[in-house]
Design an enzyme around this catalytic site. Structure first.
Site, PDB file in Angstrom:
ATOM      1  N   THR A  33      30.202  57.630  68.096  1.00 15.92           N
ATOM      2  CA  THR A  33      30.214  56.172  67.916  1.00 15.92           C
ATOM      3  C   THR A  33      30.002  55.800  66.457  1.00 15.92           C
ATOM      4  O   THR A  33      30.382  54.710  66.040  1.00 15.92           O
ATOM      5  CB  THR A  33      29.090  55.525  68.740  1.00 15.92           C
ATOM      6  OG1 THR A  33      27.869  56.181  68.407  1.00 15.92           O
ATOM      7  CG2 THR A  33      29.351  55.651  70.229  1.00 15.92           C
ATOM      8  N   SER A 123      22.657  69.585  63.357  1.00 13.82           N
ATOM      9  CA  SER A 123      22.721  68.997  62.009  1.00 13.82           C
ATOM     10  C   SER A 123      22.010  69.817  60.946  1.00 13.82           C
ATOM     11  O   SER A 123      21.280  69.279  60.110  1.00 13.82           O
ATOM     12  CB  SER A 123      22.150  67.586  62.003  1.00 13.82           C
ATOM     13  OG  SER A 123      23.024  66.732  62.625  1.00 13.82           O
ATOM     14  N   SER A 124      22.259  71.117  60.980  1.00 17.77           N
ATOM     15  CA  SER A 124      21.699  71.943  59.904  1.00 17.77           C
ATOM     16  C   SER A 124      22.300  71.530  58.563  1.00 17.77           C
ATOM     17  O   SER A 124      21.624  71.580  57.534  1.00 17.77           O
ATOM     18  CB  SER A 124      21.960  73.423  60.181  1.00 17.77           C
ATOM     19  OG  SER A 124      23.347  73.649  60.334  1.00 17.77           O
ATOM     20  N   SER A 125      23.569  71.084  58.554  1.00 18.42           N
ATOM     21  CA  SER A 125      24.157  70.714  57.254  1.00 18.42           C
ATOM     22  C   SER A 125      23.513  69.445  56.698  1.00 18.42           C
ATOM     23  O   SER A 125      23.212  69.383  55.503  1.00 18.42           O
ATOM     24  CB  SER A 125      25.671  70.597  57.309  1.00 18.42           C
ATOM     25  OG  SER A 125      26.141  70.353  58.574  1.00 18.42           O
ATOM     26  N   ASP A 174      23.889  61.757  61.192  1.00 21.20           N
ATOM     27  CA  ASP A 174      22.961  62.876  60.989  1.00 21.20           C
ATOM     28  C   ASP A 174      22.108  62.673  59.738  1.00 21.20           C
ATOM     29  O   ASP A 174      20.902  62.938  59.733  1.00 21.20           O
ATOM     30  CB  ASP A 174      23.748  64.189  60.858  1.00 21.20           C
ATOM     31  CG  ASP A 174      24.711  64.377  62.000  1.00 21.20           C
ATOM     32  OD1 ASP A 174      24.493  63.773  63.063  1.00 21.20           O
ATOM     33  OD2 ASP A 174      25.690  65.118  61.823  1.00 21.20           O
TER      34      ASP A 174
HETATM   35  C1  GLA Z   1      28.516  65.106  64.225  1.00 20.10           C
HETATM   36  C2  GLA Z   1      28.748  64.201  63.044  1.00 20.10           C
HETATM   37  C3  GLA Z   1      28.155  62.815  63.282  1.00 20.10           C
HETATM   38  C4  GLA Z   1      28.585  62.238  64.629  1.00 20.10           C
HETATM   39  C5  GLA Z   1      28.427  63.271  65.737  1.00 20.10           C
HETATM   40  C6  GLA Z   1      28.998  62.803  67.049  1.00 20.10           C
HETATM   41  O1  GLA Z   1      27.162  65.361  64.378  1.00 20.10           O
HETATM   42  O2  GLA Z   1      28.160  64.745  61.893  1.00 20.10           O
HETATM   43  O3  GLA Z   1      28.511  61.955  62.228  1.00 20.10           O
HETATM   44  O4  GLA Z   1      29.898  61.749  64.579  1.00 20.10           O
HETATM   45  O5  GLA Z   1      29.024  64.501  65.403  1.00 20.10           O
HETATM   46  O6  GLA Z   1      28.266  61.728  67.533  1.00 20.10           O
END
Ligand code: GLA
Length: 385
Positions: A33, A123-125, A174
């Site tokens: 989203t 979200s390690s990056s 993230d």
């Molecule tokens: C990854 C992306 C985010 C988001 C999600 C899905 O984590 O880095 O920006 O789009 O996917 O919600």
């Protein structure tokens, strides 16, 4: 594992001037989203990425990873789209983006170590970008951790690093989570105007836990599929004559969908519009302590991501079903999908059963054993030492 500061001394020859860290995240609900101007509801993880760092007076970035024992050297003058390649892009890219914003950033000696599992959709990056961004802010006096406005500006620089240097067209949830979340709360993020609210998220009192399963199924956001979803949403918004799918009124969804040219665009749009609505409903349910409803929304979100958005995979579907079969109130994939992790809302007394069930389901299919752990809502990027 040796600390980043200890390794720093060995690798770079002197103690770091400071140590900063930033968390991984799980998104409770509101998936795919963010780049549609929608709502998301992440929490920061207790697991963090740490950057020990010292400033340099030249433009050399020397970054060492404790995980890979690799040291990479990058001349900041050479950083740009696609360069450097690999994980160093997330580090060099942040320094590049800060310089693009006019900040007086020079080279750095950096040592990074991470508790956030890599490539697990946690979200390690972003944790790496935000830890390095926090370090640069501290070392060069940028004051980008001072308040939420400054933190949002740092988040934007980290997103540029990921989009423009690392080449992953991600949306920004993230980085906002890593910089703006608060302990004990989920972050309600409005990606249309950047507004945030902190929604209490403490499952302990309710006798519940949030169980994360890292399926170990491979997950990469710069392999084309993620970007394809993003472009489909843009195409759907263009056909509907709106700036983003956020502008589609849920009450008029059926009529909007009828106007779209392909089945693919219809399904992508239905996911995005209903998912934004589920975030609103989940926030209301959390505020009303109605965790049964939160669980139902998790399950509905997963079905939408699996069937309409088509970003799930067998491992995620099996983990979700096994957790639900073992007593979870609801479960869903979290993050970008195509592998990565799922979350399940589980009564504390059923948590062991849920882990056993997920492992058994994987074992029966001959898949690698997944990693299961519970998490609570942690704090944002900060200076540690
Ligand atoms: C990854 C992306 C985010 C988001 C999600 C899905 O984590 O880095 O920006 O789009 O996917 O919600």
């Amino acid at each position: 594992m040796t600390s980043a500061a200890t390794t720093h001394r060995d690798v770079h020859g002197s103690a770091p001037e400071g140590v900063w860290s930033a968390p991984g995240r799980v998104n409770l609900i509101g998936e795919h989203t963010d780049y549609n101007g929608g709502l998301a509801l992440p929490i920061a993880l207790p697991q963090r990425t740490t950057a020990a760092a010292s400033p340099r007076t030249d433009d050399l970035l020397r970054v060492h990873s404790v995980q890979t024992s690799e040291t990479v050297e990058v001349d900041l003058g050479t950083v740009g789209p696609g360069s450097p390649a690999g994980w160093a892009a997330y580090v060099a890219g942040v320094l590049w983006a800060l310089r693009e914003d006019g900040h007086p950033v020079r080279g750095m000696d950096v040592t990074v170590t991470s508790e956030v599992p890599l490539g697990a959709g946690l979200s390690s990056s972003a944790a790496l970008e935000c830890a390095v961004g926090a370090a640069a802010s501290g070392l060069f006096g940028l004051d980008l951790l001072g308040d939420d406005d400054a933190r949002s500006r740092l988040a934007t620089a980290c997103v540029r690093a990921e989009n423009e240097v690392a080449g992953a067209a991600t949306g920004g949830m993230d980085q906002s989570a890593a910089l703006l979340c608060r302990p004990g709360s989920a972050l309600l993020l409005d990606c249309r105007d950047g507004a945030t609210e902190h929604v209490p998220f403490d499952l302990e009192a309710a006798g519940m836990v949030l169980l994360v399963t890292d399926t170990r199924a491979s997950h990469a956001l710069n392999d084309g599929q993620y970007e394809k979803r993003r472009r489909a949403c843009e195409a759907a918004a263009a056909e509907l004559g709106v700036a983003s799918l956020r502008e589609v009124d849920p009450a008029g969804l059926d009529a909007a969908i009828d106007r779209l040219s392909t089945d693919e665009l219809r399904r992508r749009t239905r996911h995005v519009v209903t998912e934004i609505e589920r975030v609103r409903q989940a926030v209301a349910a959390l505020r009303a302590d109605d965790l049964d409803e939160v669980g139902r929304l998790f399950t509905a979100s997963h079905a939408s991501l699996r069937d309409d958005y088509e970003v799930s995979c067998d491992e995620l579907d099996v983990a979700v079903e096994a957790a639900e079969g073992a007593g979870a109130l609801g479960a869903r994939m979290t993050g970008g999908g195509f592998g990565g992790s799922c979350i399940a809302l589980v009564p504390r007394d059923s948590a062991d059963d849920a882990v056993t069930a997920v492992r058994a389901a994987f074992g029966a299919r001959g898949w690698e054993e997944p990693t299961c752990f519970t998490v609570t809502a942690g704090g944002p990027a900060a200076r540690d030492a």
